[in-house]
Design a protein around this motif. Structure first.
Motif, short mmCIF file in Angstrom:
data_model
loop_
_atom_site.label_atom_id
_atom_site.label_comp_id
_atom_site.label_asym_id
_atom_site.label_seq_id
_atom_site.Cartn_x
_atom_site.Cartn_y
_atom_site.Cartn_z
N UNK A 153 18.38 19.80 52.29
CA UNK A 153 19.32 19.98 51.23
C UNK A 153 20.76 20.29 51.98
N UNK A 154 20.67 21.15 53.19
CA UNK A 154 21.81 21.66 53.84
C UNK A 154 22.46 20.46 54.31
N UNK A 155 22.02 19.53 54.93
CA UNK A 155 22.52 18.28 55.48
C UNK A 155 23.33 17.49 54.30
N UNK A 156 22.66 17.42 53.13
CA UNK A 156 23.20 16.84 51.96
C UNK A 156 24.30 17.49 51.31
N UNK A 157 24.11 18.73 51.39
CA UNK A 157 25.25 19.60 51.13
C UNK A 157 26.53 19.39 51.87
N UNK A 158 26.36 19.38 53.17
CA UNK A 158 27.56 18.85 54.02
C UNK A 158 28.22 17.73 53.71
N UNK A 159 27.28 16.52 53.38
CA UNK A 159 27.77 15.34 52.94
C UNK A 159 28.79 15.47 51.69
N UNK A 160 28.38 16.36 50.79
CA UNK A 160 29.22 16.68 49.50
C UNK A 160 30.53 17.09 50.14
N UNK A 161 30.38 18.01 51.11
CA UNK A 161 31.59 18.53 51.28
C UNK A 161 32.39 17.79 52.16
N UNK A 162 32.08 16.74 52.84
CA UNK A 162 32.94 16.10 53.47
C UNK A 162 33.42 14.55 52.51
N UNK A 163 33.03 14.53 51.68
CA UNK A 163 33.27 13.49 50.66
C UNK A 163 34.96 13.30 50.38
N UNK A 164 35.31 12.13 50.64
CA UNK A 164 36.91 12.20 50.65
C UNK A 164 37.46 11.06 49.81
N UNK A 165 38.30 10.85 49.03
CA UNK A 165 38.93 9.72 48.37
C UNK A 165 39.33 8.65 49.31
N UNK A 166 38.94 7.51 48.99
CA UNK A 166 39.47 6.23 50.01
C UNK A 166 38.29 5.62 50.69
N UNK A 167 37.11 6.33 50.73
CA UNK A 167 36.04 6.15 51.81
C UNK A 167 35.29 4.64 51.12
N UNK A 168 35.52 4.72 49.59
CA UNK A 168 34.75 3.31 49.30
C UNK A 168 35.75 2.55 48.33
N UNK A 169 37.23 2.91 48.51
CA UNK A 169 38.24 2.08 47.74
C UNK A 169 38.70 3.15 46.72
N UNK A 170 39.36 2.60 45.44
CA UNK A 170 40.15 3.65 44.73
C UNK A 170 39.57 3.31 43.08
N UNK A 171 38.83 2.21 43.09
CA UNK A 171 38.42 1.68 41.72
C UNK A 171 37.07 2.56 41.28
N UNK A 172 36.38 2.06 40.28
CA UNK A 172 35.09 2.77 39.68
C UNK A 172 34.04 1.83 39.31
N UNK A 173 33.32 1.62 40.36
CA UNK A 173 31.98 0.72 40.04
C UNK A 173 30.76 1.44 39.68
#
Length: 319
Positions: A153-173
């Motif tokens: 779960x620590x590795x998944x939490x770190x993925x949460x911490x590194x989430x950034x706008x623009x990684x997958x675009x800007x719309x809402x699918x």
């Protein structure tokens, strides 16, 4: 507490005696040539000196016993506590659309972006899911897996911490994000499977319709808890407004799949929603502790190697 992994190796201990008994000289073969001592001379002394002495036999026995001890696998049990386990797979589908940049939430007494609040509280939520196999999907124009389902779960939490706008675009699918989460959960039949879907907008990208994906979730037995994040929703505004959340669609997803819907207008609401999910999907039950062993065989193995070397050295000196 200690024991041997393969104690039956001890039956080989008398093997050298058996070999010596089978290889003893045949008493039926007799005959000797008597030679005067003056003829033999120093040869008799040489032959006597060349016989292996007690020290040679001692080192050989030490090497044999130490070798058997190493093969028996001595080990000690290390202290271990009971392990938390639930048998549950949980996937979080996180909205990373452009609207998550809006600064209309609070964090530690200061105005903050929606994304910063979600990253902070989401990472804390994931770290509290010890015992679950947790993964993270992020979506905007498209969806991708930011963290594969894992007990780490620590590795998944770190993925949460590194989430950034623009990684997958800007719309809402929304449909694409939930669909990808379901594909990861479909790989674990027979387990309790849960998805947490968070969005601050309306589905405006991707080919998958959210309600169709919700029906698929119900069909494969996945509960979907949805979180509608944002001060305003589509039913509260007139005309088009890009800064609204389709709470009605998110509630329908939860209702169809058998999950719960949470309306989040402020940071405190998000905290309460995550606490409620923790209560709905309890995390910890103690399973029997898995035994942890500390292997000790290298020590007798090293002694066997040393004794064998000393035995060879003693034989050379005797020769």
């Amino acid at each position: 507490m200690w024991d041997f992994a393969t104690p039956y190796v001890a039956v080989l201990l008398p093997l050298p005696f058996l070999v010596m008994w089978l290889a003893r000289p045949d008493a039926r073969v007799a005959g000797a040539l008597k030679v005067p001592g003056t003829v033999v001379g120093g040869a008799a002394e040489t032959s006597t000196a060349g016989r292996p002495g007690r020290r040679l036999h001692l080192w050989a026995w030490i090497a044999w016993i130490a070798l058997l001890a190493a093969l028996a696998g001595p080990r000690t049990v290390l202290p271990a506590s009971a392990l938390p386990t639930t048998g549950r797979d949980l996937m979080v589908a996180l909205d990373l659309s452009g609207s998550m940049e809006r600064r209309d939430f609070a964090l530690d007494g200061a105005v903050a972006r929606r994304l910063d609040v979600v990253r902070t509280l989401g990472a804390r939520f994931v770290r509290g899911r010890a015992g679950d196999r947790v993964g993270l999907v992020v979506y905007a124009d498209r969806a991708f897996v930011a963290a594969e389902p894992s007990y780490d779960v620590e590795a998944v939490a770190q993925a949460f911490d590194s989430a950034a706008i623009g990684l997958a675009g800007r719309s809402t699918a929304i449909g694409e994000g939930l669909g990808l989460a379901l594909r990861r959960l479909a790989d674990a039949p027979g387990r309790s499977r849960v998805a947490v879907l968070l969005s601050d907008g309306a589905n405006n990208a991707g080919a998958a319709l959210p309600k169709d994906v919700a029906r698929l979730a119900k069909q494969i037995g996945v509960r979907v808890h949805t979180i509608a994040m944002g001060p305003k929703e589509t039913t509260e505004v007139q005309g088009y407004d890009p800064d609204v959340v389709d709470a009605e669609a998110l509630k329908a997803i939860a209702d169809i799949s058998g999950g719960r819907f949470f309306r989040v207008r402020a940071t405190e609401d998000l905290k309460q929603a995550m606490d409620a999910i923790d209560e709905i999907e309890p995390t910890r039950t103690l399973a029997p502790a898995a035994p942890l062993w500390r292997e000790l065989w290298p020590w007798p193995a090293a002694l066997a190697l040393f004794a064998a070397a000393m035995s060879v050295l003693a034989r050379r000196r005797a020769g």
